[in-house]
Scaffold this motif. Structure first.
Motif: not given
Length: 371
Positions: A36-39, A156-171, A267-268, A301-306
């Motif tokens: 979190x502190x270096x994200x 009918x997905x939300x944000x059909x072009x988005x592949x951010x890590x917000x899906x993985x980090x909660x699954x 990647x990041x 990169x996205x240190x908190x999610x990784x």
């Protein structure tokens, strides 16, 4: 093991399962808090501020050490939604994506309200935890996808072009449904991912992560778990990015000693497949949980999610007792995470003793209302 009946679970099995659930959720939260502190820092900035080895402990974030981010928040609400789905099954309703979506909508409220509304008894126990009412750099797709009550679906997905890590980090919690077939775990991860991110990579990476956790909790090693995810991915259109990322992670293991530069070659972590690949790689090469988590967060990169993904994996693999006690001691929300983990384990292993169409423990329904 049984998917929900306590009668087929031996005591040793229950204890092992509870330890892995605790390990998965607490490990993910520790990784999240470490990153979190270096994200938003580059690797050069991390080394300039914290020394040549980068961070080796919690650094202050959001006004304290051990603070978690939206990654842990949303993971906890995933667990809450899964418990509520099992409780609501007594009414004849059984559609877990709907219950998880309702839980994510409760998380969304924590991002805009000052604190819990005690008048809303139907919100249940988790939504009444005041410490969760904190905005910790939530993803834009998560906020926009949950900003209205209409649920995104595969068609009918939300944000059909988005592949951010917000899906993985909660699954990760989908993988804790040990009584389910892997294909169903994968599908549930996908159906809940499209509630915020519609790109094939975003949803398939979430399904793959859930399957990897599922295999670990069932006793497989990490390499075997990844191979199972790859086999499931192969039959889904649009799997190529996620498959390539996981194969890169496996290949990187054989390329020499692990280090930040090798992590950054994957990647990041801002996108779903990159966060998954980095988390998997760091877990594969980890000498122990401490080593794996520090490797997972010391990159630009996205240190908190990784860190969160790596922690979920290592915690599910080794159980709670392998987690570094010093990091546990300072972890924000540890009591809540432990309580929720134990509630989940109890629901999965002994649910019929807690609730049924004919009668239920009142306190359980107060915590996890059927509404």
């Amino acid at each position: 093991m049984s998917a929900g009946g306590g009668g087929l679970w031996g005591r040793a099995e229950q204890q092992d399962f509870r330890s892995r659930v605790r390990g998965c959720l607490l490990g993910g939260a520790i990784g999240d808090a470490l990153g979190a502190g270096v994200e938003f820092d580059t690797l050069e900035e991390i080394r300039e501020q914290h020394g040549p080895h980068g961070i080796t402990d919690y650094v202050p974030a959001y006004g304290r050490r051990g603070a978690v981010t939206d990654d842990t928040q949303m993971t906890l609400f995933t667990v809450d939604g899964l418990i509520r789905a099992h409780v609501r099954r007594d009414t004849g309703a059984w559609h877990p994506p709907t219950d998880v979506h309702a839980a994510y909508r409760r998380w969304y409220v924590t991002q805009k309200d000052w604190g819990p509304d005690e008048r809303r008894a139907e919100d249940g126990w988790l939504a009444r935890q005041e410490w969760l009412y904190a905005r910790r750099a939530p993803g834009r797709a998560c906020l926009s996808g949950l900003g209205d009550p209409v649920m995104g679906t595969v068609d009918r997905p939300k944000n059909p072009d988005s592949k951010g890590c917000g899906t993985v980090m909660r699954s990760a919690p989908f993988g804790l449904l040990v009584g389910w077939d892997p294909q169903l775990v994968f599908q549930l991860g996908v159906e809940c991912a499209v509630q915020t991110h519609g790109h094939p990579t975003g949803r398939l990476a979430a399904g793959a992560f859930a399957v990897i956790v599922h295999a670990l909790v069932r006793g497989d090693g990490l390499d075997t778990a990844v191979q199972k995810a790859l086999a499931l991915l192969a039959v889904h259109p649009g799997h190529e990015e996620t498959t390539h990322a996981l194969r890169q992670a496996l290949g990187a293991v054989r390329q020499g000693l692990p280090g930040a530069e090798r992590v950054e070659a994957l990647g990041e972590g801002w996108t779903a497949e990159e966060a998954l690949a980095i988390g998997v790689y760091c877990a594969l090469v980890a000498q122990d949980i401490r080593h794996g988590l520090l490797l997972a967060v010391n990159h630009g990169g996205d240190s908190d999610s990784t860190g969160s993904v790596c922690g979920n994996l290592l915690g599910a693999l080794h159980g709670e007792t392998a987690l570094p006690p010093g990091w546990l001691a300072e972890l924000e929300g540890r009591a809540t995470i432990l309580e929720l983990a134990d509630d989940f384990a109890m629901e999965i292993t002994q649910g019929p003793a807690l609730h049924s169409p004919g009668g239920s423990v009142a306190g359980w329904l107060e915590r996890y209302p059927r509404a």
